[in-house]
Design a protein around this motif. Structure first.
Motif, PDB file in Angstrom:
ATOM      1  N   ASP A 170       0.836  -1.196   0.000  1.00 45.14           N
ATOM      2  CA  ASP A 170       0.000   0.000   0.000  1.00 45.14           C
ATOM      3  C   ASP A 170       0.876   1.254   0.000  1.00 45.14           C
ATOM      4  O   ASP A 170       1.539   1.554   0.988  1.00 45.14           O
ATOM      5  CB  ASP A 170      -0.902  -0.018   1.237  1.00 45.14           C
ATOM      6  CG  ASP A 170      -1.931   1.103   1.212  1.00 45.14           C
ATOM      7  OD1 ASP A 170      -1.921   1.891   0.255  1.00 45.14           O
ATOM      8  OD2 ASP A 170      -2.742   1.180   2.153  1.00 45.14           O
ATOM      9  N   HIS A 183      -0.541   4.189  -0.971  1.00 50.03           N
ATOM     10  CA  HIS A 183      -1.569   5.234  -0.988  1.00 50.03           C
ATOM     11  C   HIS A 183      -1.852   5.700  -2.423  1.00 50.03           C
ATOM     12  O   HIS A 183      -2.258   4.909  -3.253  1.00 50.03           O
ATOM     13  CB  HIS A 183      -1.160   6.376  -0.058  1.00 50.03           C
ATOM     14  CG  HIS A 183      -0.867   5.911   1.339  1.00 50.03           C
ATOM     15  ND1 HIS A 183      -1.848   5.507   2.208  1.00 50.03           N
ATOM     16  CD2 HIS A 183       0.311   5.754   2.002  1.00 50.03           C
ATOM     17  CE1 HIS A 183      -1.318   5.127   3.348  1.00 50.03           C
ATOM     18  NE2 HIS A 183      -0.002   5.265   3.265  1.00 50.03           N
ATOM     19  N   HIS A 184      -1.632   6.965  -2.725  1.00 51.21           N
ATOM     20  CA  HIS A 184      -2.013   7.484  -4.041  1.00 51.21           C
ATOM     21  C   HIS A 184      -0.872   7.422  -5.056  1.00 51.21           C
ATOM     22  O   HIS A 184      -1.010   7.938  -6.169  1.00 51.21           O
ATOM     23  CB  HIS A 184      -2.511   8.931  -3.921  1.00 51.21           C
ATOM     24  CG  HIS A 184      -1.460   9.889  -3.461  1.00 51.21           C
ATOM     25  ND1 HIS A 184      -1.258  10.169  -2.129  1.00 51.21           N
ATOM     26  CD2 HIS A 184      -0.533  10.617  -4.142  1.00 51.21           C
ATOM     27  CE1 HIS A 184      -0.257  11.031  -2.021  1.00 51.21           C
ATOM     28  NE2 HIS A 184       0.198  11.323  -3.224  1.00 51.21           N
ATOM     29  N   HIS A 229      -9.929  10.887  -1.676  1.00 50.62           N
ATOM     30  CA  HIS A 229      -9.919  10.726  -0.220  1.00 50.62           C
ATOM     31  C   HIS A 229     -10.825   9.560   0.181  1.00 50.62           C
ATOM     32  O   HIS A 229     -10.478   8.763   1.070  1.00 50.62           O
ATOM     33  CB  HIS A 229     -10.380  12.031   0.429  1.00 50.62           C
ATOM     34  CG  HIS A 229     -10.152  12.095   1.901  1.00 50.62           C
ATOM     35  ND1 HIS A 229      -8.910  11.959   2.476  1.00 50.62           N
ATOM     36  CD2 HIS A 229     -11.031  12.278   2.927  1.00 50.62           C
ATOM     37  CE1 HIS A 229      -9.010  12.055   3.792  1.00 50.62           C
ATOM     38  NE2 HIS A 229     -10.293  12.247   4.083  1.00 50.62           N
ATOM     39  N   LEU A 261      -9.094   6.197  -0.862  1.00 55.62           N
ATOM     40  CA  LEU A 261      -7.995   5.858   0.037  1.00 55.62           C
ATOM     41  C   LEU A 261      -8.504   5.335   1.383  1.00 55.62           C
ATOM     42  O   LEU A 261      -7.750   4.663   2.110  1.00 55.62           O
ATOM     43  CB  LEU A 261      -7.096   7.074   0.270  1.00 55.62           C
ATOM     44  CG  LEU A 261      -6.260   7.528  -0.931  1.00 55.62           C
ATOM     45  CD1 LEU A 261      -5.563   8.855  -0.634  1.00 55.62           C
ATOM     46  CD2 LEU A 261      -5.231   6.462  -1.304  1.00 55.62           C
ATOM     47  N   TRP A 272      -7.450  -1.974   1.974  1.00 55.43           N
ATOM     48  CA  TRP A 272      -6.331  -2.150   1.061  1.00 55.43           C
ATOM     49  C   TRP A 272      -6.615  -3.243   0.036  1.00 55.43           C
ATOM     50  O   TRP A 272      -6.269  -3.118  -1.140  1.00 55.43           O
ATOM     51  CB  TRP A 272      -5.051  -2.468   1.846  1.00 55.43           C
ATOM     52  CG  TRP A 272      -3.956  -3.106   1.038  1.00 55.43           C
ATOM     53  CD1 TRP A 272      -3.332  -4.291   1.268  1.00 55.43           C
ATOM     54  CD2 TRP A 272      -3.350  -2.579  -0.156  1.00 55.43           C
ATOM     55  NE1 TRP A 272      -2.388  -4.548   0.307  1.00 55.43           N
ATOM     56  CE2 TRP A 272      -2.377  -3.509  -0.585  1.00 55.43           C
ATOM     57  CE3 TRP A 272      -3.544  -1.414  -0.908  1.00 55.43           C
ATOM     58  CZ2 TRP A 272      -1.594  -3.318  -1.708  1.00 55.43           C
ATOM     59  CZ3 TRP A 272      -2.768  -1.221  -2.054  1.00 55.43           C
ATOM     60  CH2 TRP A 272      -1.813  -2.161  -2.435  1.00 55.43           C
TER      61      TRP A 272
END
Length: 244
Positions: free
Chosen positions: A34, A36-37, A136, A139, A143
């Motif tokens: 993971d 994130h972005h 947002h 996220l 996961w």
């Protein structure tokens, strides 16, 4: 310290293949942990490259060229015909997805979430939740769900990426590394055989990195001292592979 490998393409086709390979690796890394972005930069870059240029025709030509060369190799005495036949079968199987009329990655354009992100993702200071609330929200999902989304997005480019990765692997295997010395930090070479990729392997303990230039029949390597930011005057030991 570890050995580092630097690669320099000698034509625009290999340059494009290496860029696509690099983006593929970045996306693949994002499916394994993971981050994130961070997956969106390589994803949008892949989408832009494939929209700008349809690589399928060039890849298909390269596959046919490799099959022809491998077929000739399999007829030579002492060749591992079983292994060569396996590679030929693999190349033939990778041709089929490229023969469809649908453009690579076109389904991504129909994804409203991806489209909204792509339009605003390069904003200075983004991504903030007030700029991209949908990001947002995404996220905040488990996961496992986000991992599956990334895998699905990457899969849209697999018909193109899979053959390119194999073609680059075969290109790299076309030449073994040989030990070389660069007196005063400079080495050059020329060959009658058309080259497509120069590979330089050097131990990081020498505190140098190579800058490589050239074309299909001639190349030059300058070693730059990382700390001094200038061409080194030392003799540098390195390994060289010139790939066709």
């Amino acid at each position: 310290m570890t050995d580092l490998i630097y690669e320099q393409p000698l034509n625009e086709k290999i340059r494009s293949y290496l860029r696509l390979e690099n983006l593929s690796r970045q996306l693949q890394n994002n499916t394994q942990q993971d981050q994130h972005h961070q997956c969106f930069y390589p994803l949008f870059s892949l989408a832009e490259l494939t929209e700008r240029c349809d690589y399928r025709g060039e890849v298909l030509k390269d596959i046919d060229r490799q099959i022809q060369q491998l077929t000739q190799i399999s007829c030579l005495a002492g060749s591992d015909s079983e292994q060569v036949d396996q590679i030929i079968q693999q190349l033939n199987s990778l041709k089929l997805p490229l023969l469809t009329p649908q453009r690579i990655g076109c389904d991504l354009k129909q994804d409203k979430f991806i489209t909204a992100l792509r339009q605003r993702f390069n904003m200075t200071g983004a991504p903030c939740n007030f700029d991209l609330p949908q990001l947002h929200f995404w996220l905040g999902q488990p996961w496992e769900q986000r991992q599956q989304d990334i895998q699905n997005w990457l899969a849209q480019f697999e018909p193109l990426l899979a053959p390119i990765l194999l073609l680059l692997e075969l290109c790299r295997k076309s030449a073994e590394f040989s030990q070389m010395h660069a007196k005063a930090g400079f080495y050059h070479g020329d060959t009658q055989q058309a080259l497509s990729l120069i590979r330089v392997k050097i131990n990081a303990s020498q505190h140098c990195y190579p800058t490589i230039s050239g074309h299909k029949n001639r190349y030059a390597i300058h070693f730059v001292d990382f700390n001094l930011h200038r061409h080194t005057s030392s003799t540098i030991e390195f390994s060289l592979a010139t790939c066709s």
